[in-house]
Design a protein around this motif. Sequence first.
Motif, mmCIF file in Angstrom:
data_model
loop_
_atom_site.group_PDB
_atom_site.id
_atom_site.type_symbol
_atom_site.label_atom_id
_atom_site.label_comp_id
_atom_site.label_asym_id
_atom_site.label_seq_id
_atom_site.Cartn_x
_atom_site.Cartn_y
_atom_site.Cartn_z
ATOM 1 N N ASN A 60 0.804 -1.223 0.000
ATOM 2 C CA ASN A 60 0.000 0.000 0.000
ATOM 3 C C ASN A 60 0.836 1.271 0.000
ATOM 4 N N ARG A 61 2.161 1.127 -0.125
ATOM 5 C CA ARG A 61 3.048 2.296 -0.111
ATOM 6 C C ARG A 61 3.815 2.378 -1.415
ATOM 7 N N PRO A 62 4.179 3.576 -1.824
ATOM 8 C CA PRO A 62 4.998 3.710 -3.033
ATOM 9 C C PRO A 62 6.420 3.202 -2.772
ATOM 10 N N LEU A 63 7.179 3.022 -3.832
ATOM 11 C CA LEU A 63 8.568 2.603 -3.700
ATOM 12 C C LEU A 63 9.366 3.630 -2.900
ATOM 13 N N THR A 64 10.293 3.141 -2.100
ATOM 14 C CA THR A 64 11.233 3.998 -1.390
ATOM 15 C C THR A 64 12.540 3.974 -2.174
#
Length: 78
Positions: A60-64
């Motif tokens: 649920n998070r964008p790429l870091t």
Amino acid sequence: MQSFEKRTTALDTSQPSIRHLQDLIRHKTPVAVQVPGVGELEGILHWQDIDYLALKQDENRPLTLINRAAAATIRALG
């Protein structure tokens, strides 16, 4: 007098570290990346280029994006 460092625009796949990271990406192996001042980031590497590593920590998070020079250690968790 000014000196300019010539940087390559491609990964040197003859380097063992590059090949190892490519294997981790290919096999979707969970990793822990130690970044001084930030701590340890866990996830799955999605890609690498000459400057950055892309780490997926959660669906649920964008790429870091992690600057390669800032990564103190990268270790496989799986």
